[in-house]
Scaffold this motif. Sequence first.
Motif, PDB file in Angstrom:
ATOM      1  N   VAL A 248       0.869  -1.269  -0.042  1.00 25.13           N
ATOM      2  CA  VAL A 248      -0.140  -0.071   0.095  1.00 25.13           C
ATOM      3  C   VAL A 248       0.868   1.327   0.053  1.00 25.13           C
ATOM      4  CG1 VAL A 248      -1.715   1.279   1.364  1.00 25.13           C
ATOM      5  CG2 VAL A 248      -1.767  -1.253   1.142  1.00 25.13           C
ATOM      6  N   SER A 251       2.602   1.777  -3.221  1.00 22.88           N
ATOM      7  CA  SER A 251       1.911   2.203  -4.224  1.00 22.88           C
ATOM      8  C   SER A 251       1.738   3.732  -4.065  1.00 22.88           C
ATOM      9  CB  SER A 251       0.451   1.449  -4.352  1.00 22.88           C
ATOM     10  OG  SER A 251       0.521   0.207  -4.428  1.00 22.88           O
ATOM     11  N   GLU A 281      -6.989  -0.367  -5.963  1.00 22.37           N
ATOM     12  CA  GLU A 281      -7.393  -1.525  -5.157  1.00 22.37           C
ATOM     13  C   GLU A 281      -6.731  -2.362  -4.530  1.00 22.37           C
ATOM     14  OE1 GLU A 281     -10.641  -3.316  -7.882  1.00 22.37           O
ATOM     15  OE2 GLU A 281     -10.908  -4.635  -6.326  1.00 22.37           O
ATOM     16  N   GLY A 282      -7.012  -2.693  -3.093  1.00 16.85           N
ATOM     17  CA  GLY A 282      -6.131  -3.497  -2.358  1.00 16.85           C
ATOM     18  C   GLY A 282      -6.662  -3.607  -0.937  1.00 16.85           C
ATOM     19  N   VAL A 293      -1.767  -4.757  -4.388  1.00 14.02           N
ATOM     20  CA  VAL A 293      -2.358  -3.500  -4.741  1.00 14.02           C
ATOM     21  C   VAL A 293      -2.193  -3.508  -6.272  1.00 14.02           C
ATOM     22  CG1 VAL A 293      -2.454  -0.995  -4.500  1.00 14.02           C
ATOM     23  CG2 VAL A 293      -1.836  -2.369  -2.519  1.00 14.02           C
TER      24      VAL A 293
END
Length: 440
Positions: A248, A251, A281-282, A293
């Motif tokens: 996360v 990203s 999205e994750g 992710v």
Amino acid sequence: MRLRFLLLPALMTIAAPVAAEDTTLNEEVRSRADQVEQKVIAWRRDIHEHPELANREFRTSELVARHLKALKFDEVRRHVAHTGVIGVLKGGKPGPVIALRADMDALPIVERTGLPFASKVKTMRGDHEVGVMHACGHDAHTAMLMGVAEVLSAMREDIAGTILFIFQPAEEGVPDGEEGGSKLILKEGALDGAYRPEVIFGQHIWPGEAGTVFYRPRGQMAAADRLRIKVTGVQSHGSQPWHGVDPVITSAQIMMALQLIPSRQLNVSKAPAVITIGQIEGGTASNIMPESVEMAGTIRTFDPDMREDLLARVKRTVESIAASAGAKAEVDIASYAPVVYNDPDLVKRMEPTLRKAAGDHLQEMGLVMGSEDFAHYMKDIPGLFYFLGVNMPEAERNGPVSDVHSPTFMLNEAALKQGVVTMSMLALEYPSTAQERGNH
Ligand SMILES: [Zn+2]
Ligand SMILES: [Zn+2]
């Protein structure tokens, strides 16, 4: 001598049958467009109320095909690139093949315009139920080209050559695993052989003054590439991130770094470039650091060399940042469309026609970062893609003009007649411009 000088211009005015014929042609197109205007508006409302997503334009293509058959077109080809229709109209005089294109697909948006003919349609897209709305004006494009078909089929004797009416599906992109749009029309060879067009014209509605025609020589709309990134780390408890590798936060770093490529690494004085991550999205819970992710975005460019450079930098940046975190990144970039490039010679040739059709309501415009799959036709066929202003009058707006692809997007139907006139005039005048305006 003096007398001769005075007389010459006068004689030239009298002996200019071409100009006179042009004026009559222009007037006839205008009066026929007047007659068809209410029908165009009715078709547009009907299509608006019954929108269909890409590659599912069954009802719309039926409506189009029935109309072209009723007008006694020489040929009406169905199921082109799934749901497309190509109508062939042969003129009374010899001449080139000219293609006119409209797109027919709607978008997965729940409409919130409150119009009496607003769409209530819902459909499945993958696993999700989505609303369907004509929020990009393709309803108007289709209706206007049906209007052009009616105007020109009544003027066959004045047409030099053959006109192809391309009603194209899936301009907005296709569901995963499907092919479609202009790319598939070309791949199927629908424009090859005897009906290979010498030129192609297309129009798109635009948030500008209603009835104004906007155009630009050379690069007009950006090249678009779809970007997908998957960052894979190591899953662990959210309280102990040192036990895993966090995809996360990696990203987040990647997203920030991508924005620095156009602003710090590219010469933006040459041409603009935009990167947007529109999807991320994750994860499944607040206290779990997930394994992976996924992100998706779009890259817009105008210059082919800058594009190549940018794509390489995107890949390098994403992979290097992931590696620095001990994560792995997969980058997938797919071209959606090249630049919409208006052939400069063609624009020069057709400028007087645009001026005749739009009068004072003709304006040169700036670059558009949006993209259009019309660009694929333009790789092989010289083309002109222009815009038609459709802003609502201020009194009828509930606030600022809403953009295309917005659930509150509305267009001013009073502008549609101008679209019919402009497209008809381009098709009628193109053949004679080859000789008259010289630069073939
Ligand atoms: Zn669109
Ligand atoms: Zn569009």
